[in-house]
Design a protein around this motif. Sequence first.
Motif, PDB file in Angstrom:
ATOM      1  N   LEU A 113       0.890  -1.120   0.082  1.00 25.06           N
ATOM      2  CA  LEU A 113      -0.044   0.030   0.019  1.00 25.06           C
ATOM      3  C   LEU A 113       0.665   1.417  -0.017  1.00 25.06           C
ATOM      4  O   LEU A 113       0.564   2.078  -0.857  1.00 25.06           O
ATOM      5  N   ALA A 114       1.777   1.266   0.711  1.00 21.39           N
ATOM      6  CA  ALA A 114       3.008   2.492   0.846  1.00 21.39           C
ATOM      7  C   ALA A 114       3.460   2.728  -0.458  1.00 21.39           C
ATOM      8  O   ALA A 114       3.665   3.789  -0.983  1.00 21.39           O
ATOM      9  N   GLU A 115       4.023   1.668  -1.031  1.00 21.00           N
ATOM     10  CA  GLU A 115       4.781   1.571  -2.250  1.00 21.00           C
ATOM     11  C   GLU A 115       3.719   2.259  -3.415  1.00 21.00           C
ATOM     12  O   GLU A 115       3.938   3.056  -4.205  1.00 21.00           O
ATOM     13  N   ALA A 116       2.533   1.702  -3.491  1.00 22.72           N
ATOM     14  CA  ALA A 116       1.419   2.147  -4.457  1.00 22.72           C
ATOM     15  C   ALA A 116       1.132   3.711  -4.085  1.00 22.72           C
ATOM     16  O   ALA A 116       0.984   4.585  -5.151  1.00 22.72           O
ATOM     17  N   GLN A 117       1.034   3.884  -2.723  1.00 27.86           N
ATOM     18  CA  GLN A 117       0.666   5.481  -2.623  1.00 27.86           C
ATOM     19  C   GLN A 117       1.812   6.371  -3.049  1.00 27.86           C
ATOM     20  O   GLN A 117       1.541   7.422  -3.598  1.00 27.86           O
ATOM     21  N   ALA A 118       3.050   5.904  -2.935  1.00 26.86           N
ATOM     22  CA  ALA A 118       4.120   6.572  -3.397  1.00 26.86           C
ATOM     23  C   ALA A 118       4.132   6.685  -4.776  1.00 26.86           C
ATOM     24  O   ALA A 118       4.903   7.682  -5.213  1.00 26.86           O
ATOM     25  N   ALA A 119       3.661   5.701  -5.448  1.00 26.26           N
ATOM     26  CA  ALA A 119       3.525   5.578  -7.004  1.00 26.26           C
ATOM     27  C   ALA A 119       2.627   6.536  -7.770  1.00 26.26           C
ATOM     28  O   ALA A 119       2.599   6.900  -8.893  1.00 26.26           O
ATOM     29  N   LEU A 120       1.647   7.068  -7.007  1.00 24.60           N
ATOM     30  CA  LEU A 120       0.654   7.992  -7.428  1.00 24.60           C
ATOM     31  C   LEU A 120       1.169   9.131  -7.875  1.00 24.60           C
ATOM     32  O   LEU A 120       2.107   9.732  -7.315  1.00 24.60           O
ATOM     33  N   PRO A 121       0.497   9.737  -8.948  1.00 25.61           N
ATOM     34  CA  PRO A 121       1.050  11.125  -9.598  1.00 25.61           C
ATOM     35  C   PRO A 121       0.808  12.004  -8.470  1.00 25.61           C
ATOM     36  O   PRO A 121      -0.056  12.008  -7.927  1.00 25.61           O
ATOM     37  N   GLN A 122       1.745  12.939  -8.687  1.00 23.34           N
ATOM     38  CA  GLN A 122       1.546  14.016  -7.437  1.00 23.34           C
ATOM     39  C   GLN A 122       0.893  15.244  -7.978  1.00 23.34           C
ATOM     40  O   GLN A 122       1.403  15.338  -9.341  1.00 23.34           O
ATOM     41  N   PRO A 123       0.143  15.902  -7.438  1.00 26.96           N
ATOM     42  CA  PRO A 123      -0.537  16.994  -8.117  1.00 26.96           C
ATOM     43  C   PRO A 123       0.516  18.225  -8.348  1.00 26.96           C
ATOM     44  O   PRO A 123       1.649  18.217  -7.391  1.00 26.96           O
ATOM     45  N   LYS A 124       0.232  18.620  -9.531  1.00 26.27           N
ATOM     46  CA  LYS A 124       1.235  19.779  -9.936  1.00 26.27           C
ATOM     47  C   LYS A 124       0.866  20.980  -9.071  1.00 26.27           C
ATOM     48  O   LYS A 124      -0.081  21.250  -8.929  1.00 26.27           O
ATOM     49  N   PRO A 125       2.022  21.699  -8.591  1.00 25.25           N
ATOM     50  CA  PRO A 125       1.718  22.966  -7.793  1.00 25.25           C
ATOM     51  C   PRO A 125       0.916  23.798  -8.448  1.00 25.25           C
ATOM     52  O   PRO A 125       1.420  24.179  -9.789  1.00 25.25           O
TER      53      PRO A 125
END
Length: 132
Positions: A113-125
């Motif tokens: 779960l932590a690995e998948a969360q980290a792989a989610l696209p990060q919102p652009k500022p």
Amino acid sequence: GMISQAVADFRQALACWQPTGNLAMIARRLRDLGAALGQQANYPEARDCYEQALRLFAQGQEPSQQAVVRMNLGNIYLRLGQPEQALALYRLAEPVFRKTCDEPQLTLLYHNLAEAQAALPQPKPVKKFLRA
């Protein structure tokens, strides 16, 4: 190598079980083949095997096996760059592992779960424009 031999052996075992109509054994061989294909980094075919196994385990009312396959399938989706699908599968597996008090699977699940969360696209500022 050894993984190629395992893939060949699991394909042969699957071919032997398919004519019997024993869905539980066919599902287990699909699960095993999916694992070996995943080790070979043949992720699309591994995904197909796991998805077929999941359908058969659902028919056979085997929630523990479904949970294991969901976690393995989630791992494949993560390798395919689809963390959203991975997270959805991990979340479906979690209650089953909790109910059965399967600590080793839960530990692995939380890592995944932590690995998948980290792989989610990060919102652009959002750029803020300042007025002079």
